[in-house]
Motif scaffolding. Structure first.
Motif, PDB file in Angstrom:
ATOM      1  N   GLY A  29       0.789  -1.261  -0.205  1.00  8.76           N
ATOM      2  CA  GLY A  29       0.057   0.051   0.043  1.00  8.76           C
ATOM      3  C   GLY A  29       0.745   1.123   0.109  1.00  8.76           C
ATOM      4  O   GLY A  29       0.327   2.237  -0.405  1.00  8.76           O
ATOM      5  N   CYS A  30       1.865   1.373   0.521  1.00  7.11           N
ATOM      6  CA  CYS A  30       2.783   2.535   0.594  1.00  7.11           C
ATOM      7  C   CYS A  30       3.870   2.622  -0.118  1.00  7.11           C
ATOM      8  O   CYS A  30       4.148   3.436  -0.840  1.00  7.11           O
ATOM      9  N   TYR A  31       4.702   1.300   0.011  1.00  7.06           N
ATOM     10  CA  TYR A  31       5.969   1.416  -0.745  1.00  7.06           C
ATOM     11  C   TYR A  31       5.942   0.643  -2.029  1.00  7.06           C
ATOM     12  O   TYR A  31       6.927   0.924  -2.756  1.00  7.06           O
ATOM     13  N   GLU A  32       4.746   0.385  -2.492  1.00  9.39           N
ATOM     14  CA  GLU A  32       4.577  -0.420  -3.883  1.00  9.39           C
ATOM     15  C   GLU A  32       5.844  -1.342  -4.236  1.00  9.39           C
ATOM     16  O   GLU A  32       6.342  -1.364  -5.231  1.00  9.39           O
ATOM     17  N   HIS A  33       5.974  -2.329  -3.254  1.00 12.20           N
ATOM     18  CA  HIS A  33       6.935  -3.235  -3.391  1.00 12.20           C
ATOM     19  C   HIS A  33       6.468  -4.485  -4.246  1.00 12.20           C
ATOM     20  O   HIS A  33       5.085  -4.640  -4.149  1.00 12.20           O
ATOM     21  N   THR A  34       7.459  -5.139  -4.968  1.00 17.26           N
ATOM     22  CA  THR A  34       6.897  -6.421  -5.590  1.00 17.26           C
ATOM     23  C   THR A  34       6.972  -7.489  -4.444  1.00 17.26           C
ATOM     24  O   THR A  34       7.502  -7.176  -3.366  1.00 17.26           O
ATOM     25  N   LEU A  35       6.753  -8.573  -4.855  1.00 21.65           N
ATOM     26  CA  LEU A  35       6.586  -9.592  -4.230  1.00 21.65           C
ATOM     27  C   LEU A  35       8.194 -10.144  -3.816  1.00 21.65           C
ATOM     28  O   LEU A  35       8.502 -10.413  -2.593  1.00 21.65           O
ATOM     29  N   VAL A  36       9.051 -10.005  -4.753  1.00 19.58           N
ATOM     30  CA  VAL A  36      10.348 -10.104  -4.359  1.00 19.58           C
ATOM     31  C   VAL A  36      11.157  -9.344  -3.135  1.00 19.58           C
ATOM     32  O   VAL A  36      11.555  -9.548  -2.316  1.00 19.58           O
ATOM     33  N   THR A  37      10.730  -7.928  -3.680  1.00 20.07           N
ATOM     34  CA  THR A  37      10.995  -6.981  -2.713  1.00 20.07           C
ATOM     35  C   THR A  37      10.575  -7.241  -1.183  1.00 20.07           C
ATOM     36  O   THR A  37      11.107  -6.974  -0.376  1.00 20.07           O
ATOM     37  N   PHE A  38       9.222  -7.595  -1.277  1.00 17.85           N
ATOM     38  CA  PHE A  38       8.331  -8.005   0.165  1.00 17.85           C
ATOM     39  C   PHE A  38       9.006  -8.833   0.803  1.00 17.85           C
ATOM     40  O   PHE A  38       9.498  -8.845   2.113  1.00 17.85           O
ATOM     41  N   VAL A  39       9.799  -9.980   0.189  1.00 15.97           N
ATOM     42  CA  VAL A  39      10.248 -11.201   0.690  1.00 15.97           C
ATOM     43  C   VAL A  39      11.728 -10.773   1.379  1.00 15.97           C
ATOM     44  O   VAL A  39      12.023 -10.968   2.440  1.00 15.97           O
ATOM     45  N   GLN A  40      12.277 -10.000   0.630  1.00 14.46           N
ATOM     46  CA  GLN A  40      13.609  -9.371   1.076  1.00 14.46           C
ATOM     47  C   GLN A  40      13.355  -8.613   2.310  1.00 14.46           C
ATOM     48  O   GLN A  40      14.231  -8.416   3.154  1.00 14.46           O
ATOM     49  N   LEU A  42      11.039  -8.724   4.389  1.00 15.49           N
ATOM     50  CA  LEU A  42      10.777  -9.585   5.545  1.00 15.49           C
ATOM     51  C   LEU A  42      12.022 -10.166   6.223  1.00 15.49           C
ATOM     52  O   LEU A  42      12.223 -10.240   7.295  1.00 15.49           O
ATOM     53  N   GLY A  43      12.937 -10.460   5.239  1.00 14.00           N
ATOM     54  CA  GLY A  43      14.183 -11.001   5.742  1.00 14.00           C
ATOM     55  C   GLY A  43      15.227  -9.988   6.521  1.00 14.00           C
ATOM     56  O   GLY A  43      15.875 -10.235   7.339  1.00 14.00           O
ATOM     57  N   MET A  44      15.197  -8.714   6.036  1.00 10.14           N
ATOM     58  CA  MET A  44      16.305  -7.813   6.496  1.00 10.14           C
ATOM     59  C   MET A  44      15.550  -7.038   7.671  1.00 10.14           C
ATOM     60  O   MET A  44      16.248  -6.743   8.599  1.00 10.14           O
ATOM     61  N   PHE A  45      14.309  -6.683   7.526  1.00 10.91           N
ATOM     62  CA  PHE A  45      13.647  -5.412   8.669  1.00 10.91           C
ATOM     63  C   PHE A  45      12.729  -6.480   9.534  1.00 10.91           C
ATOM     64  O   PHE A  45      12.585  -6.215  10.778  1.00 10.91           O
TER      65      PHE A  45
END
Length: 93
Positions: A29-40, A42-45
């Motif tokens: 909704g805010c950052y307009e991440h793709t699925l790959v970015t969303f998974v990254q 999750l792993g980093m933050f």
């Protein structure tokens, strides 16, 4: 009040799933991440703050995961407000 272990584990898993859903809302909704970015993300933050909740699922009291998630959720809400909500309101002025 005594809660059976199975119900406590289910409550902990649901709490963790709610945190993941909150982050998914922020990411999409805010950052307009793709699925790959969303998974990254999750792993980093999210992995480090969710480690206590994940580890508590395997302890004698898995209900601690709910407390860990309740303490982490306001930070995600604040991140959404600071990054998206406040900037969108300021843009409307």
């Amino acid at each position: 009040m005594v809660i059976p272990r199975k119900q406590a584990v289910v409550a902990g898993v649901i709490a963790i799933a709610c945190i993941l859903a909150l982050q998914a809302f922020n990411s999409i909704g805010c950052y307009e991440h793709t699925l790959v970015t969303f998974v990254q993300v999750l792993g980093m933050f999210l992995l480090v703050p969710l480690l206590p909740a994940l580890m508590s699922l395997f302890t004698a009291n898995p209900l601690r995961a709910v407390g860990a998630c309740l303490l982490f959720a306001p930070w995600l809400v604040f991140a959404y407000y600071a990054d998206c909500g406040r900037t969108r309101v300021a843009a409307l002025r």
